[in-house]
Design a protein around this motif. Structure first.
Motif, PDB file in Angstrom:
ATOM      1  N   ILE A   1       1.097  11.844  -9.544  1.00  0.00           N
ATOM      2  CA  ILE A   1       0.362  13.161  -9.549  1.00  0.00           C
ATOM      3  C   ILE A   1       1.383  14.076  -9.626  1.00  0.00           C
ATOM      4  O   ILE A   1       0.987  15.310 -10.420  1.00  0.00           O
ATOM      5  CB  ILE A   1      -0.555  13.156  -8.177  1.00  0.00           C
ATOM      6  N   ALA A   2       2.398  14.313  -9.003  1.00  0.00           N
ATOM      7  CA  ALA A   2       3.391  15.260  -8.968  1.00  0.00           C
ATOM      8  C   ALA A   2       4.023  15.537 -10.368  1.00  0.00           C
ATOM      9  O   ALA A   2       4.168  16.737 -10.828  1.00  0.00           O
ATOM     10  CB  ALA A   2       4.472  14.952  -8.037  1.00  0.00           C
ATOM     11  N   ALA A   3       4.257  14.306 -11.078  1.00  0.00           N
ATOM     12  CA  ALA A   3       4.631  14.589 -12.507  1.00  0.00           C
ATOM     13  C   ALA A   3       3.540  15.205 -13.477  1.00  0.00           C
ATOM     14  O   ALA A   3       3.898  15.933 -14.210  1.00  0.00           O
ATOM     15  CB  ALA A   3       5.080  12.951 -13.053  1.00  0.00           C
ATOM     16  N   GLU A   4       2.423  14.645 -13.223  1.00  0.00           N
ATOM     17  CA  GLU A   4       1.258  15.450 -13.916  1.00  0.00           C
ATOM     18  C   GLU A   4       1.106  16.597 -13.645  1.00  0.00           C
ATOM     19  O   GLU A   4       0.829  17.568 -14.628  1.00  0.00           O
ATOM     20  CB  GLU A   4      -0.060  14.414 -13.696  1.00  0.00           C
ATOM     21  N   ALA A   5       1.323  17.180 -12.439  1.00  0.00           N
ATOM     22  CA  ALA A   5       1.236  18.605 -11.979  1.00  0.00           C
ATOM     23  C   ALA A   5       2.286  19.232 -12.786  1.00  0.00           C
ATOM     24  O   ALA A   5       1.992  20.455 -13.145  1.00  0.00           O
ATOM     25  CB  ALA A   5       1.054  18.777 -10.444  1.00  0.00           C
ATOM     26  N   GLU A   6       3.543  18.790 -12.741  1.00  0.00           N
ATOM     27  CA  GLU A   6       4.449  19.526 -13.100  1.00  0.00           C
ATOM     28  C   GLU A   6       4.419  19.813 -14.937  1.00  0.00           C
ATOM     29  O   GLU A   6       4.705  20.521 -15.308  1.00  0.00           O
ATOM     30  CB  GLU A   6       5.887  18.810 -12.825  1.00  0.00           C
ATOM     31  N   ARG A   7       3.996  18.594 -15.429  1.00  0.00           N
ATOM     32  CA  ARG A   7       3.567  18.545 -16.901  1.00  0.00           C
ATOM     33  C   ARG A   7       2.649  19.653 -17.089  1.00  0.00           C
ATOM     34  O   ARG A   7       2.807  20.590 -18.093  1.00  0.00           O
ATOM     35  CB  ARG A   7       3.279  17.307 -17.320  1.00  0.00           C
ATOM     36  N   GLN A   8       1.550  19.587 -16.482  1.00  0.00           N
ATOM     37  CA  GLN A   8       0.377  20.919 -16.559  1.00  0.00           C
ATOM     38  C   GLN A   8       1.013  22.212 -16.398  1.00  0.00           C
ATOM     39  O   GLN A   8       0.615  23.179 -16.898  1.00  0.00           O
ATOM     40  CB  GLN A   8      -0.962  20.603 -15.754  1.00  0.00           C
ATOM     41  N   ALA A   9       2.076  22.239 -15.191  1.00  0.00           N
ATOM     42  CA  ALA A   9       2.618  23.566 -15.023  1.00  0.00           C
ATOM     43  C   ALA A   9       3.461  23.965 -15.913  1.00  0.00           C
ATOM     44  O   ALA A   9       3.460  25.250 -16.520  1.00  0.00           O
ATOM     45  CB  ALA A   9       3.279  23.614 -13.462  1.00  0.00           C
ATOM     46  N   ALA A  10       4.298  23.164 -16.738  1.00  0.00           N
ATOM     47  CA  ALA A  10       5.008  23.416 -17.631  1.00  0.00           C
ATOM     48  C   ALA A  10       4.474  23.787 -18.851  1.00  0.00           C
ATOM     49  O   ALA A  10       4.815  24.745 -19.598  1.00  0.00           O
ATOM     50  CB  ALA A  10       6.134  22.316 -18.041  1.00  0.00           C
ATOM     51  N   GLN A  11       3.340  23.129 -18.982  1.00  0.00           N
ATOM     52  CA  GLN A  11       2.431  23.655 -20.285  1.00  0.00           C
ATOM     53  C   GLN A  11       1.802  24.916 -20.040  1.00  0.00           C
ATOM     54  O   GLN A  11       1.996  25.604 -21.045  1.00  0.00           O
ATOM     55  CB  GLN A  11       1.439  22.492 -20.572  1.00  0.00           C
ATOM     56  N   LEU A  12       1.406  25.111 -18.963  1.00  0.00           N
ATOM     57  CA  LEU A  12       0.884  26.563 -18.711  1.00  0.00           C
ATOM     58  C   LEU A  12       1.791  27.774 -18.817  1.00  0.00           C
ATOM     59  O   LEU A  12       1.805  28.521 -19.263  1.00  0.00           O
ATOM     60  CB  LEU A  12       0.262  26.556 -17.298  1.00  0.00           C
ATOM     61  N   ARG A  13       3.200  27.210 -18.168  1.00  0.00           N
ATOM     62  CA  ARG A  13       4.139  28.314 -18.384  1.00  0.00           C
ATOM     63  C   ARG A  13       4.575  28.529 -19.897  1.00  0.00           C
ATOM     64  O   ARG A  13       4.769  29.624 -20.185  1.00  0.00           O
ATOM     65  CB  ARG A  13       5.563  27.844 -17.359  1.00  0.00           C
ATOM     66  N   GLY A  14       4.580  27.310 -20.448  1.00  0.00           N
ATOM     67  CA  GLY A  14       5.076  27.560 -22.056  1.00  0.00           C
ATOM     68  C   GLY A  14       3.820  28.394 -22.756  1.00  0.00           C
ATOM     69  O   GLY A  14       4.237  29.362 -23.351  1.00  0.00           O
ATOM     70  N   GLN A  15       2.696  28.175 -22.305  1.00  0.00           N
ATOM     71  CA  GLN A  15       1.464  28.940 -22.774  1.00  0.00           C
ATOM     72  C   GLN A  15       1.699  30.209 -22.568  1.00  0.00           C
ATOM     73  O   GLN A  15       1.168  31.338 -23.389  1.00  0.00           O
ATOM     74  CB  GLN A  15       0.072  28.250 -22.677  1.00  0.00           C
ATOM     75  N   GLY A  16       1.750  30.648 -21.340  1.00  0.00           N
ATOM     76  CA  GLY A  16       1.986  32.187 -20.809  1.00  0.00           C
ATOM     77  C   GLY A  16       3.135  32.781 -21.637  1.00  0.00           C
ATOM     78  O   GLY A  16       2.801  33.892 -21.891  1.00  0.00           O
TER      79      GLY A  16
ATOM     80  N   LYS B   1       0.877  -1.192   0.026  1.00  0.00           N
ATOM     81  CA  LYS B   1       0.093  -0.122   0.141  1.00  0.00           C
ATOM     82  C   LYS B   1       0.929   1.408  -0.253  1.00  0.00           C
ATOM     83  O   LYS B   1       0.482   2.299  -0.563  1.00  0.00           O
ATOM     84  CB  LYS B   1      -1.067   0.068   1.157  1.00  0.00           C
ATOM     85  N   ALA B   2       2.117   1.291   0.603  1.00  0.00           N
ATOM     86  CA  ALA B   2       2.674   2.340   0.788  1.00  0.00           C
ATOM     87  C   ALA B   2       3.543   2.793  -0.556  1.00  0.00           C
ATOM     88  O   ALA B   2       3.537   3.862  -1.097  1.00  0.00           O
ATOM     89  CB  ALA B   2       3.938   2.064   1.829  1.00  0.00           C
ATOM     90  N   ALA B   3       3.990   1.392  -1.139  1.00  0.00           N
ATOM     91  CA  ALA B   3       4.521   1.500  -2.719  1.00  0.00           C
ATOM     92  C   ALA B   3       3.465   2.242  -3.520  1.00  0.00           C
ATOM     93  O   ALA B   3       3.684   3.076  -4.380  1.00  0.00           O
ATOM     94  CB  ALA B   3       5.178   0.226  -3.153  1.00  0.00           C
ATOM     95  N   GLU B   4       2.337   1.677  -3.354  1.00  0.00           N
ATOM     96  CA  GLU B   4       1.201   2.165  -4.505  1.00  0.00           C
ATOM     97  C   GLU B   4       0.744   3.595  -4.086  1.00  0.00           C
ATOM     98  O   GLU B   4       0.686   4.499  -4.934  1.00  0.00           O
ATOM     99  CB  GLU B   4      -0.285   1.597  -4.071  1.00  0.00           C
ATOM    100  N   ALA B   5       0.832   3.945  -2.856  1.00  0.00           N
ATOM    101  CA  ALA B   5       0.546   5.382  -2.610  1.00  0.00           C
ATOM    102  C   ALA B   5       1.907   6.514  -2.997  1.00  0.00           C
ATOM    103  O   ALA B   5       1.579   7.499  -3.554  1.00  0.00           O
ATOM    104  CB  ALA B   5       0.742   5.451  -1.165  1.00  0.00           C
ATOM    105  N   ASP B   6       3.016   5.739  -2.911  1.00  0.00           N
ATOM    106  CA  ASP B   6       4.302   6.643  -3.318  1.00  0.00           C
ATOM    107  C   ASP B   6       4.470   6.788  -4.944  1.00  0.00           C
ATOM    108  O   ASP B   6       4.440   7.964  -5.558  1.00  0.00           O
ATOM    109  CB  ASP B   6       5.691   5.792  -2.771  1.00  0.00           C
ATOM    110  N   GLY B   7       3.917   5.696  -5.460  1.00  0.00           N
ATOM    111  CA  GLY B   7       3.914   5.746  -6.777  1.00  0.00           C
ATOM    112  C   GLY B   7       2.742   6.730  -7.460  1.00  0.00           C
ATOM    113  O   GLY B   7       2.865   7.226  -8.300  1.00  0.00           O
ATOM    114  N   ASN B   8       1.687   6.823  -6.705  1.00  0.00           N
ATOM    115  CA  ASN B   8       0.386   7.655  -7.151  1.00  0.00           C
ATOM    116  C   ASN B   8       0.980   9.102  -6.797  1.00  0.00           C
ATOM    117  O   ASN B   8       0.468   9.795  -7.856  1.00  0.00           O
ATOM    118  CB  ASN B   8      -0.826   7.324  -6.067  1.00  0.00           C
ATOM    119  N   ALA B   9       1.712   9.124  -5.831  1.00  0.00           N
ATOM    120  CA  ALA B   9       2.164  10.615  -5.500  1.00  0.00           C
ATOM    121  C   ALA B   9       2.969  10.974  -6.436  1.00  0.00           C
ATOM    122  O   ALA B   9       3.048  12.117  -6.987  1.00  0.00           O
ATOM    123  CB  ALA B   9       2.566  10.704  -4.257  1.00  0.00           C
ATOM    124  N   ILE B  10       3.966  10.168  -7.028  1.00  0.00           N
ATOM    125  CA  ILE B  10       4.936  10.458  -8.080  1.00  0.00           C
ATOM    126  C   ILE B  10       4.175  10.912  -9.473  1.00  0.00           C
ATOM    127  O   ILE B  10       4.303  12.030  -9.950  1.00  0.00           O
ATOM    128  CB  ILE B  10       5.869   9.361  -8.254  1.00  0.00           C
TER     129      ILE B  10
END
Length: 311
Positions: A218-233, A207-216
């Motif tokens: 989520i963080a990667a997806e957030a970073e991707r969206q942030a980079a996309q938004l920064r590029g768009q800006g 369960k801990a490994a699954e939680a860490d994987g999900n957190a990674i």
């Protein structure tokens, strides 16, 4: 005087004969009578008449349920001693005359009947246990009881009784065997506890490994969206700057002014912005006329590159 005594004796004899002609049988009991030692009849509960002098009450039989506790020993096929404590519940089969006669005359007395009953039950259990191993006996409590009931009930029926219930209250072994059995149970419990603990630890880590994987993820997806938004800006910023420069250049052309003034203004605004918003960072700019001229040429070249896009 002798006549008075004789009369008194006769009267007393008559009273004795009269009262001895009645017998009271208690509830839950049946009386057996004999005449000159031979069975005569049975008397039901209540007040009963009997023939004076010659008819006698031979035995009173209780038709209520009876219980007896038994303690005995048996030996298994692997020579282990087994100790039983049991409770037997039985009663007279029914109140028919033949059944009551069997109860009354099969055994010499109650002690003989109980001895035969106990020995029969012991023999039945010992015969069953002798075919089983020590490790099987505790798990066969129900089978032992059913086997004894089946055999004893037929025997008791021939004696006029019926087996109501047989309960094995306790089954024990010698102390050495009991200790070894306790050790086996304890070791099995420890093994089960270790297995459960291992399973729990595995589930926790999974369960801990699954939680860490999900957190990674989520963080990667957030970073991707942030980079996309920064590029768009940045793209929007550049687009707006280009639009502003285009509009300013058109207005200056209409006013017959040199468009390089726009670039010079942007240069000075940039330097002003660096000075106002700098946070201790040092930016080295070439402030000489040659350096400014070089920078202006680069910016004018950039402006020329953008002119085809304006058209």
């Amino acid at each position: 005087m002798p006549s008075i005594v004789l009369s008194t004796i006769i009267v007393l004899l008559i009273f004795w004969v009269f009262f001895s002609s009645f017998v009271t049988v208690q509830q839950g009991t049946i009386a057996i009578t004999t005449i000159f030692g031979k069975y005569s009849r049975i008397m039901r509960p209540g007040l009963n008449f009997k023939i004076p002098i010659i008819e006698k009450v031979f035995k009173r039989i209780s038709i209520q349920n009876r219980s007896v506790e038994l303690e005995f020993q048996a030996i298994t096929i692997d020579q282990a001693n087994v100790y039983f404590k049991a409770m037997l519940l039985y009663a007279v089969w029914n109140q028919e005359e033949e059944t009551i006669k069997s109860v009354a005359f099969k055994f010499m007395d109650e002690r003989s009947f109980m001895q035969a009953l106990i020995r029969t039950i012991e023999g039945s259990i010992r015969g069953f246990v002798a075919t089983k191993r020590q490790s099987e006996v505790l798990g066969l409590r129900r089978e032992i009881t059913e086997n004894v009931k089946e055999q004893i009930d037929k025997t008791l029926e021939g004696w006029g009784y019926h087996l109501l219930d047989l309960q094995m209250n306790d089954i024990t072994f010698d102390d050495a065997i009991m200790k070894s059995m306790a050790q086996v149970v304890a070791s099995n419990n420890l093994k089960a506890a270790a297995e459960n603990e291992g399973q729990a630890l595995l589930i926790t880590k999974t369960k801990a490994a699954e939680a860490d994987g999900n957190a990674i993820k989520i963080a990667a997806e957030a970073e991707r969206q942030a980079a996309q938004l920064r590029g768009q800006g940045v793209a929007l910023f550049r687009e707006e700057v280009a639009k502003g420069m285009t509009m300013a250049a058109k207005e200056m052309q209409q006013a017959n002014l040199d468009t390089s003034v726009i670039l010079f203004s942007m240069w000075t605004e940039a330097i002003k912005h660096f000075a106002e918003n700098g946070r201790g960072n040092v930016i080295f700019l070439d402030g000489s006329s040659e350096g400014m001229d070089h920078t202006m040429q680069q910016m004018m070249g950039l402006n020329k590159l953008m002119e085809p896009q304006k058209k």
